[in-house]
Design a protein around this motif. Structure first.
Motif, PDB file in Angstrom:
ATOM      1  N   MET A  93       0.825  -1.208   0.000  1.00  0.00           N
ATOM      2  CA  MET A  93       0.000   0.000   0.000  1.00  0.00           C
ATOM      3  C   MET A  93       0.861   1.261   0.000  1.00  0.00           C
ATOM      4  SD  MET A  93      -2.952   1.400  -0.167  1.00  0.00           S
ATOM      5  CE  MET A  93      -4.201   0.174   0.244  1.00  0.00           C
ATOM      6  N   SER A  94       1.882   1.315   0.881  1.00  0.00           N
ATOM      7  CA  SER A  94       2.734   2.507   0.928  1.00  0.00           C
ATOM      8  C   SER A  94       3.542   2.651  -0.354  1.00  0.00           C
ATOM      9  CB  SER A  94       3.661   2.442   2.140  1.00  0.00           C
ATOM     10  OG  SER A  94       4.482   1.301   2.089  1.00  0.00           O
ATOM     11  N   LEU A  95       3.932   1.519  -0.959  1.00  0.00           N
ATOM     12  CA  LEU A  95       4.666   1.580  -2.234  1.00  0.00           C
ATOM     13  C   LEU A  95       3.753   2.098  -3.348  1.00  0.00           C
ATOM     14  CD1 LEU A  95       6.553  -1.850  -2.009  1.00  0.00           C
ATOM     15  CD2 LEU A  95       7.424   0.429  -1.429  1.00  0.00           C
ATOM     16  N   PHE A  96       2.489   1.717  -3.309  1.00  0.00           N
ATOM     17  CA  PHE A  96       1.532   2.216  -4.295  1.00  0.00           C
ATOM     18  C   PHE A  96       1.306   3.705  -4.116  1.00  0.00           C
ATOM     19  CE2 PHE A  96      -3.031   2.750  -5.635  1.00  0.00           C
ATOM     20  CZ  PHE A  96      -2.788   2.646  -6.994  1.00  0.00           C
ATOM     21  N   VAL A  97       1.197   4.145  -2.859  1.00  0.00           N
ATOM     22  CA  VAL A  97       1.058   5.573  -2.583  1.00  0.00           C
ATOM     23  C   VAL A  97       2.232   6.338  -3.173  1.00  0.00           C
ATOM     24  CG1 VAL A  97       1.049   7.326  -0.741  1.00  0.00           C
ATOM     25  CG2 VAL A  97      -0.346   5.260  -0.500  1.00  0.00           C
ATOM     26  N   ASP A  98       3.413   5.759  -3.079  1.00  0.00           N
ATOM     27  CA  ASP A  98       4.625   6.424  -3.580  1.00  0.00           C
ATOM     28  C   ASP A  98       4.583   6.632  -5.086  1.00  0.00           C
ATOM     29  OD1 ASP A  98       7.097   7.645  -3.203  1.00  0.00           O
ATOM     30  OD2 ASP A  98       8.215   5.774  -3.478  1.00  0.00           O
ATOM     31  N   THR A  99       3.787   5.811  -5.800  1.00  0.00           N
ATOM     32  CA  THR A  99       3.685   5.961  -7.257  1.00  0.00           C
ATOM     33  C   THR A  99       2.696   7.050  -7.656  1.00  0.00           C
ATOM     34  OG1 THR A  99       1.888   4.334  -7.513  1.00  0.00           O
ATOM     35  CG2 THR A  99       4.151   3.496  -7.505  1.00  0.00           C
ATOM     36  N   LEU A 100       1.975   7.592  -6.678  1.00  0.00           N
ATOM     37  CA  LEU A 100       0.917   8.551  -6.992  1.00  0.00           C
ATOM     38  C   LEU A 100       1.362  10.004  -6.881  1.00  0.00           C
ATOM     39  CD1 LEU A 100      -2.056   6.790  -5.120  1.00  0.00           C
ATOM     40  CD2 LEU A 100      -1.479   6.677  -7.562  1.00  0.00           C
ATOM     41  N   GLY A 101       2.649  10.243  -6.679  1.00  0.00           N
ATOM     42  CA  GLY A 101       3.151  11.608  -6.585  1.00  0.00           C
ATOM     43  C   GLY A 101       4.623  11.622  -6.221  1.00  0.00           C
ATOM     44  N   ASN A 102       5.191  12.807  -6.208  1.00  0.00           N
ATOM     45  CA  ASN A 102       6.581  12.984  -5.783  1.00  0.00           C
ATOM     46  C   ASN A 102       6.578  13.480  -4.338  1.00  0.00           C
ATOM     47  OD1 ASN A 102       7.750  12.341  -8.348  1.00  0.00           O
ATOM     48  ND2 ASN A 102       7.104  14.363  -9.091  1.00  0.00           N
ATOM     49  N   PHE A 103       6.735  12.548  -3.406  1.00  0.00           N
ATOM     50  CA  PHE A 103       6.622  12.858  -1.990  1.00  0.00           C
ATOM     51  C   PHE A 103       7.984  12.791  -1.313  1.00  0.00           C
ATOM     52  CE2 PHE A 103       2.615  10.421  -2.980  1.00  0.00           C
ATOM     53  CZ  PHE A 103       1.788  11.537  -3.075  1.00  0.00           C
ATOM     54  N   THR A 104       8.145  13.642  -0.295  1.00  0.00           N
ATOM     55  CA  THR A 104       9.305  13.490   0.582  1.00  0.00           C
ATOM     56  C   THR A 104       9.060  12.275   1.487  1.00  0.00           C
ATOM     57  OG1 THR A 104       8.365  14.882   2.341  1.00  0.00           O
ATOM     58  CG2 THR A 104       9.638  15.992   0.592  1.00  0.00           C
ATOM     59  N   LYS A 105      10.091  11.854   2.227  1.00  0.00           N
ATOM     60  CA  LYS A 105       9.945  10.700   3.113  1.00  0.00           C
ATOM     61  C   LYS A 105       8.873  10.945   4.160  1.00  0.00           C
ATOM     62  CE  LYS A 105      12.543   7.656   6.215  1.00  0.00           C
ATOM     63  NZ  LYS A 105      13.866   7.349   6.814  1.00  0.00           N
ATOM     64  N   SER A 106       8.860  12.142   4.751  1.00  0.00           N
ATOM     65  CA  SER A 106       7.865  12.446   5.779  1.00  0.00           C
ATOM     66  C   SER A 106       6.465  12.502   5.180  1.00  0.00           C
ATOM     67  CB  SER A 106       8.200  13.767   6.479  1.00  0.00           C
ATOM     68  OG  SER A 106       8.216  14.837   5.550  1.00  0.00           O
ATOM     69  N   GLN A 107       6.337  13.057   3.977  1.00  0.00           N
ATOM     70  CA  GLN A 107       5.031  13.095   3.312  1.00  0.00           C
ATOM     71  C   GLN A 107       4.526  11.692   3.003  1.00  0.00           C
ATOM     72  OE1 GLN A 107       6.057  15.632  -0.025  1.00  0.00           O
ATOM     73  NE2 GLN A 107       4.931  17.375   0.846  1.00  0.00           N
ATOM     74  N   LEU A 108       5.441  10.835   2.524  1.00  0.00           N
ATOM     75  CA  LEU A 108       5.054   9.467   2.202  1.00  0.00           C
ATOM     76  C   LEU A 108       4.574   8.725   3.446  1.00  0.00           C
ATOM     77  CD1 LEU A 108       4.844   7.140   0.201  1.00  0.00           C
ATOM     78  CD2 LEU A 108       7.268   6.632   0.625  1.00  0.00           C
ATOM     79  N   ASN A 109       5.299   8.893   4.552  1.00  0.00           N
ATOM     80  CA  ASN A 109       4.881   8.252   5.805  1.00  0.00           C
ATOM     81  C   ASN A 109       3.511   8.755   6.254  1.00  0.00           C
ATOM     82  OD1 ASN A 109       7.262   6.789   5.939  1.00  0.00           O
ATOM     83  ND2 ASN A 109       8.294   8.273   7.266  1.00  0.00           N
ATOM     84  N   PHE A 110       3.304  10.072   6.112  1.00  0.00           N
ATOM     85  CA  PHE A 110       2.035  10.658   6.532  1.00  0.00           C
ATOM     86  C   PHE A 110       0.873  10.147   5.686  1.00  0.00           C
ATOM     87  CE2 PHE A 110      -1.119  14.047   5.789  1.00  0.00           C
ATOM     88  CZ  PHE A 110      -1.643  14.161   7.073  1.00  0.00           C
TER      89      PHE A 110
END
Length: 406
Positions: free
Chosen positions: A33-50
């Motif tokens: 799920m978190s890896l899929f979220v990462d494909t949906l935008g250019n996020f920083t590490k903190s943004q991705l975790n959030f």
């Protein structure tokens, strides 16, 4: 094997496979799920975790709020319509996850998924009301084993599907699995003993409480459910980090972490039906008390292990103690709840489980930040001890109420 079976036995067989598939469908999308979220935008590490945390938790939070509403409707319209609503709704929503183009669309769909909650809780309620009371421990324990087994296999299947195809295709396959659950439930689940409660008779929580013979005991069991779920999930944020530390940051940490995370489910799946039958013979309260004591004995030494094999063995034993708890709580609810409000009580129980799913990881993350990983297991053991004390007080109050009434 081919003997004629009662309706409740046929329902148990069908619902076992259905909750197995439902547990598998829910858990198979979690590893990526978190890896899929990462494909949906250019996020920083903190943004991705959030965003990952937001997308993960919103389903549980919404489910905790709406479960009592669906429970109320189940008592009025029947439990089978509710499991059909849940399975079809989740099939559509999870399949639609594979079509999103940004994280907020995914968040919205996960929000809607929470609204379509209730398959497992209503399957429990349907089985509890259709099964003879003297067989309810065995039936609900067996059903819990199916859910646990599906939840165990799901991450392995999800990882394989995502690797072989893609994240988006995996969402479509998961939706297809839930569509099969819907069709199977339509054709083979039978609710023969349902007596609808008039909408005006139980319009609010007060009406449900008045229908209970021992509301203090019921609410005590709901709180017990919350604490059990919180303790079971308190180690979720740190288990792989604990494994990495025990392996001295070398070796295949991912694979070993997956095995360590899976062994409690294996133990629970094997032991839950056994303890369910045993509880029907010697008393559900006694089995649950034994489970609390075992959990304390297994959690405490986990804080002091020196290698991953010790951790794996203790986690397996924790899975055995799990088999004595949640199924037994559900059995006690079934045995002490009038049929006309069973759907509502089981939906409340589901809400408390969801709250525990959210609270537990928060406790684990907070405690590990202060006392390191071992401290999480010590705090978890203390929570189990408090839960045991709460349960014994509840049982004592129930016994004294019976004496006064007699």
């Amino acid at each position: 094997m081919f003997r004629p079976r009662a309706t409740w036995e046929k329902n148990l067989i069908v619902l076992w496979f259905s909750v197995f598939a439902t547990g598998m469908a829910f858990s198979e999308i979690m590893p990526f799920m978190s890896l899929f979220v990462d494909t949906l935008g250019n996020f920083t590490k903190s943004q991705l975790n959030f965003y990952s945390g937001l997308v993960f938790s919103i389903t549980f939070l919404v489910s905790a709020v709406v479960s009592p509403i669906w429970g109320k409707m189940a008592d009025h319209y029947g439990r089978k319509p509710m499991i059909l609503r849940a399975s079809l709704g989740m099939a559509i929503v999870i399949a639609a996850d594979g079509l999103v183009s940004n994280v907020w669309q995914l968040f919205a769909l996960r929000f809607i998924q929470g609204i379509f909650t209730g398959y497992v809780s209503n399957a429990n309620a349907l089985l509890a009301t259709e099964t003879p009371k003297e067989k309810s421990g065995q039936a609900l324990g067996t059903l819990m084993a199916g859910l646990t087994g599906g939840s165990l296999i799901g991450p392995l299947l999800g990882g394989f599907l995502a690797s072989a195809f893609s994240y988006r295709i995996t969402f479509f396959i998961t939706g297809g699995i839930l569509l099969v659950v819907f069709i199977t439930s339509v054709l083979f689940v039978h609710e023969t003993d349902f007596k609808p409660v008039p909408a005006k008779k139980l319009t609010n929580t007060r009406g449900v409480i008045k229908a209970l013979k021992d509301p203090q005991m019921i609410f005590g069991m709901l709180l017990t459910t919350l604490i059990i779920q919180a303790t079971n999930n308190s180690i979720t944020p740190i288990i792989s980090l604990y494994v990495r530390e025990l392996m001295h940051h070398s070796g295949n940490v991912t694979m070993v972490s997956g095995v360590v995370a899976a062994v409690p489910g294996i133990a629970t799946m094997a032991a839950a039906p056994i303890f369910g039958r045993l509880g029907d013979r010697i008393g559900t309260e006694r089995i649950l008390s034994i489970g609390f004591i075992l959990a304390i004995c297994f959690f405490l030494p986990t804080a002091f292990v020196t290698n991953v094999w010790q951790l794996g063995i203790l986690r397996f034993l924790v899975g055995i103690s799990d088999a004595t708890m949640i199924p037994q709580v559900q059995t006690l609810l079934a045995k002490n709840t009038p049929v006309e409000v069973t759907g509502r009580i089981f939906s409340w129980n589901q809400s408390f489980q969801y709250i525990g799913n959210v609270v537990g990881p928060m406790i684990g993350a907070y405690v590990s930040g202060i006392f390191d990983y071992g401290g999480v297991f010590i705090v978890t053991a203390i929570l189990v001890l408090l839960n045991f004390i709460l349960f014994r007080i509840n049982v004592a109050n129930k016994a004294s109420n019976k004496i006064r009434q007699s």
